[in-house]
Scaffold this motif. Structure first.
Motif, PDB file in Angstrom:
ATOM      1  N   UNK A 380      -2.228   3.306  -2.020  1.00 43.79           N
ATOM      2  CA  UNK A 380      -3.265   2.617  -1.239  1.00 43.79           C
ATOM      3  C   UNK A 380      -2.744   1.278  -0.731  1.00 43.79           C
ATOM      4  N   UNK A 381      -2.025   0.549  -1.587  1.00 47.43           N
ATOM      5  CA  UNK A 381      -1.461  -0.734  -1.158  1.00 47.43           C
ATOM      6  C   UNK A 381      -0.435  -0.528  -0.043  1.00 47.43           C
ATOM      7  N   UNK A 382       0.374   0.518  -0.167  1.00 48.86           N
ATOM      8  CA  UNK A 382       1.369   0.791   0.870  1.00 48.86           C
ATOM      9  C   UNK A 382       0.707   1.145   2.204  1.00 48.86           C
ATOM     10  N   UNK A 383      -0.371   1.941   2.140  1.00 42.22           N
ATOM     11  CA  UNK A 383      -1.076   2.303   3.373  1.00 42.22           C
ATOM     12  C   UNK A 383      -1.692   1.075   4.020  1.00 42.22           C
ATOM     13  N   UNK A 384      -2.271   0.177   3.216  1.00 37.57           N
ATOM     14  CA  UNK A 384      -2.840  -1.055   3.756  1.00 37.57           C
ATOM     15  C   UNK A 384      -1.755  -1.926   4.376  1.00 37.57           C
ATOM     16  N   UNK A 385      -0.568  -1.921   3.784  1.00 33.61           N
ATOM     17  CA  UNK A 385       0.530  -2.712   4.335  1.00 33.61           C
ATOM     18  C   UNK A 385       0.986  -2.162   5.684  1.00 33.61           C
ATOM     19  N   UNK A 386       0.920  -0.838   5.871  1.00 35.49           N
ATOM     20  CA  UNK A 386       1.367  -0.224   7.127  1.00 35.49           C
ATOM     21  C   UNK A 386       0.457  -0.602   8.295  1.00 35.49           C
ATOM     22  N   UNK A 394      -3.568 -17.588   5.438  1.00 37.06           N
ATOM     23  CA  UNK A 394      -3.873 -17.962   4.056  1.00 37.06           C
ATOM     24  C   UNK A 394      -3.062 -19.195   3.695  1.00 37.06           C
ATOM     25  N   UNK A 395      -3.513 -19.892   2.651  1.00 34.02           N
ATOM     26  CA  UNK A 395      -2.797 -21.056   2.146  1.00 34.02           C
ATOM     27  C   UNK A 395      -1.975 -20.622   0.935  1.00 34.02           C
ATOM     28  N   UNK A 396      -0.678 -20.876   1.004  1.00 35.01           N
ATOM     29  CA  UNK A 396       0.217 -20.401  -0.046  1.00 35.01           C
ATOM     30  C   UNK A 396      -0.102 -21.045  -1.395  1.00 35.01           C
ATOM     31  N   UNK A 426      -4.950 -13.830   2.276  1.00 33.41           N
ATOM     32  CA  UNK A 426      -4.714 -14.243   0.893  1.00 33.41           C
ATOM     33  C   UNK A 426      -4.552 -13.026  -0.012  1.00 33.41           C
ATOM     34  N   UNK A 427      -5.323 -11.975   0.244  1.00 32.65           N
ATOM     35  CA  UNK A 427      -5.230 -10.765  -0.574  1.00 32.65           C
ATOM     36  C   UNK A 427      -3.857 -10.104  -0.420  1.00 32.65           C
ATOM     37  N   UNK A 428      -3.370 -10.029   0.831  1.00 24.63           N
ATOM     38  CA  UNK A 428      -2.076  -9.395   1.063  1.00 24.63           C
ATOM     39  C   UNK A 428      -0.947 -10.231   0.461  1.00 24.63           C
ATOM     40  N   UNK A 429      -1.006 -11.554   0.644  1.00 28.20           N
ATOM     41  CA  UNK A 429       0.018 -12.417   0.052  1.00 28.20           C
ATOM     42  C   UNK A 429      -0.011 -12.324  -1.470  1.00 28.20           C
ATOM     43  N   UNK A 430      -1.192 -12.177  -2.043  1.00 28.98           N
ATOM     44  CA  UNK A 430      -1.321 -12.031  -3.493  1.00 28.98           C
ATOM     45  C   UNK A 430      -0.657 -10.741  -3.982  1.00 28.98           C
ATOM     46  N   UNK A 431      -0.793  -9.657  -3.169  1.00 26.36           N
ATOM     47  CA  UNK A 431      -0.134  -8.393  -3.538  1.00 26.36           C
ATOM     48  C   UNK A 431       1.381  -8.583  -3.567  1.00 26.36           C
ATOM     49  N   UNK A 432       1.934  -9.302  -2.593  1.00 23.48           N
ATOM     50  CA  UNK A 432       3.373  -9.526  -2.540  1.00 23.48           C
ATOM     51  C   UNK A 432       3.843 -10.277  -3.782  1.00 23.48           C
ATOM     52  N   UNK A 500       8.397  -5.066   0.762  1.00 22.80           N
ATOM     53  CA  UNK A 500       9.176  -5.054   2.010  1.00 22.80           C
ATOM     54  C   UNK A 500       8.332  -4.544   3.184  1.00 22.80           C
ATOM     55  N   UNK A 501       7.520  -3.509   2.966  1.00 26.09           N
ATOM     56  CA  UNK A 501       6.682  -2.977   4.040  1.00 26.09           C
ATOM     57  C   UNK A 501       5.677  -4.026   4.508  1.00 26.09           C
ATOM     58  N   UNK A 502       5.076  -4.735   3.547  1.00 29.95           N
ATOM     59  CA  UNK A 502       4.106  -5.776   3.909  1.00 29.95           C
ATOM     60  C   UNK A 502       4.780  -6.876   4.725  1.00 29.95           C
ATOM     61  N   UNK A 503       5.924  -7.343   4.257  1.00 28.21           N
ATOM     62  CA  UNK A 503       6.611  -8.433   4.960  1.00 28.21           C
ATOM     63  C   UNK A 503       7.040  -7.997   6.359  1.00 28.21           C
TER      64      UNK A 503
END
Length: 528
Positions: A380-386, A394-396, A426-432, A500-503
């Motif tokens: 699910x995380x990979x699909x969201x990243x695609x 977001x603020x780091x 923020x959610x996506x950066x948190x996953x990374x 890597x996919x998210x980035x």
């Protein structure tokens, strides 16, 4: 897939051929518009005849005025409506002959014998003006005839002593009204074939100017001339005309070659490459032989980049599906086998499995189910990243604060300020960062270091830990999906692949940095 409605559409080659044909025929089509030019030449000729006639009329009127005391007879009285108003300083006569109207008459009627000979006084006036007519005719090439008040020719090369009063324009002038006419003339030699395009050929302009003395007609200045014609010049200069036509044809061919070289051929080649790529032919990715223009080169560059990305994604999906099938096969086989043994044990009259064995099989089923659940979460995380959105920020520092709350160990240390905005939710950066922290924890790391600095339009985040180092043979594979060295402890091998996919999908990147202790990564985030 959207398919265009089937109907006939011209190709680019057909459109270009039509445009070039039109360009080549424009000079020929322009010949038909020379009728307008002919009309202008006729009016110009009429204007010249008006000016010349008016000068001769003034001289004629002066000669008649000198002879009034001697009793020279005058002609018809001019009606009041044709007389100029005394306050008018000028009374211009405008040339109004028009080929498009019904102003073209048959050739001029021949002169007739005069019913009565001209008055001797007018014969004397004609003799006095004759030298002026001859000198004027040498320059203007016009025909001049001076008529007395009855329409009898008193001066001119021919027809002297004959009457022209029966001609329409002369009859109008004898009544005090200026009139001009276009009449067909018989040329001395056959005109060139190109003349058939013009109606202005074989035409004579006739002008009848009344001579007015004391509001009476004292005579008529009757002039004629053939208007100039553009086609005579073209025929005389036919060699240059052919050269000009050849230049037009060569220019058209040159334009066609340039357009074909810069547009048509590159476009046809790109269409052919697109068909090859669609059929899976790797030859379709070869560069074009000629790009033609900068814009087309840019279009081709983006097209091949898009096609390459789609091809890589297709290969990635095929490879990912194969790996996923392999990863799911083991836990599913284990669950199925354990469930079959338990089912056989329940259905057997005597217990074939001890309670410890049953508990072991049930534990294996739960463990494999948990592994499948974790893998599903990673998918699910990979699909969201695609399909990540590109319009988030977001603020780091805030993301790092949530990371500290989630992990007691390893400890998160930030030597510098992380108060930077990145183009990622923020959610996506948190996953990374969570995957990196979880990976470090699994490799016995006790501290994670996060340090950020600005690099042009990117924010560079250095992430390192003090855990177990990555072996040289594994450094090239750590970002591959399903590659893990901790499968026995629940590792799925998808964490770094998801990072890597998210980035990549957010126009960023991640790279493994060489280090002697632990592991170090360089993450590049686009600025918000």
């Amino acid at each position: 897939m959207i398919v265009p409605r089937r109907k006939w559409r011209p190709s680019l080659r057909q459109i270009l051929f039509g445009v070039l044909t039109l360009v080549a025929t424009l000079p020929l089509v322009g010949l038909f518009f020379f009728r307008i030019y002919d009309n202008q030449l006729i009016r110009q000729t009429q204007a010249e005849l008006i000016a010349q006639s008016r000068v001769l009329a003034a001289l004629y009127a002066e000669e008649v005025t000198k002879r009034l005391d001697a009793g020279i007879p005058l002609g018809a009285e001019i009606p009041p409506e044709l007389r100029p108003d005394p306050p008018d300083a000028v009374t211009p006569i405008r040339p109004l002959l028009d080929l498009a109207a019904d102003d073209l008459f048959v050739r001029r009627p021949d002169a007739r014998p005069a019913p009565q000979v001209a008055d001797p006084a007018y014969v004397a006036v004609g003799a006095r003006l004759m030298p002026i007519l001859l000198e004027t005719q040498k320059v203007t090439l016009a025909g001049f005839r001076i008529l007395d008040p009855r329409g009898v020719v008193i001066a001119g090369r021919d027809e002297v002593g004959q009457s022209l009063a029966h001609i329409d324009e002369v009859a109008a002038a004898l009544q005090g009204q200026y009139k001009a006419a276009l009449r067909i003339r018989m040329p001395d030699k056959a005109p060139p074939p190109i003349y058939s395009l013009s109606r202005g050929v074989g035409v004579h302009v006739f002008s009848a100017m009344p001579v007015v003395v004391d509001n009476h007609v004292a005579g008529v200045i009757y002039t004629s001339r053939t208007p100039r014609n553009i086609f005579e010049h073209l025929y005389q200069e036919r060699g240059k005309f052919i050269a000009a036509g050849s230049a037009v044809a060569l220019t058209t061919l040159l334009i066609g070659f340039i357009v074909a070289r810069t547009i048509t051929h590159p476009m046809r080649e790109l269409v052919e490459r697109a068909g090859r790529i669609g059929r899976g032919d790797p030859e379709g990715f070869r560069p074009l032989a000629h790009y033609g223009t900068r814009d087309f080169a840019e279009l081709s560059k983006h097209f091949f980049a898009m096609a390459g990305q789609l091809a890589r994604r297709s290969d990635h999906i095929a490879s990912f599906s194969a790996h996923l099938t392999h990863e799911l096969k083991s836990p599913l086989t284990s669950i199925k086998g354990a469930a079959e043994l338990l089912l056989d044990s329940v259905g057997s009259p005597s217990d074939t499995l001890t309670r410890a064995e049953q508990e072991k099989f049930l534990s294996n089923i739960l463990g494999d189910a948990e592994r499948l659940e974790v893998m599903t979460q990673r998918l699910r995380e990979l699909a969201r990243a695609e399909i990540a959105s590109q319009n988030e920020r977001a603020n780091l520092a805030a993301v790092t604060a949530k990371l500290r709350e989630r992990f007691a160990l390893p400890n998160v240390v930030t030597p510098g300020s992380l108060d930077h905005a990145i183009a990622m939710s923020a959610e996506t950066a948190s996953i990374v960062l969570t995957h990196l922290a979880d990976n470090a924890r699994r490799h016995q790391a006790r501290t994670i270091f996060l340090e950020a600095h600005q690099d042009v339009d990117m924010l560079v985040l250095e992430v390192s830990n003090d855990g177990e180092p990555i072996s040289p043979r594994n450094r090239e594979r750590i970002f591959d999906a399903f590659f893990t060295t901790r499968r026995d402890s629940g590792g799925t091998g998808m964490g770094l692949a998801i990072v890597r996919t998210i980035m990549t999908s957010h126009r960023g990147s991640i790279a493994l940095r060489p280090t002697e202790h632990g592991a170090a990564f360089t993450l590049r985030f686009p600025n918000a």
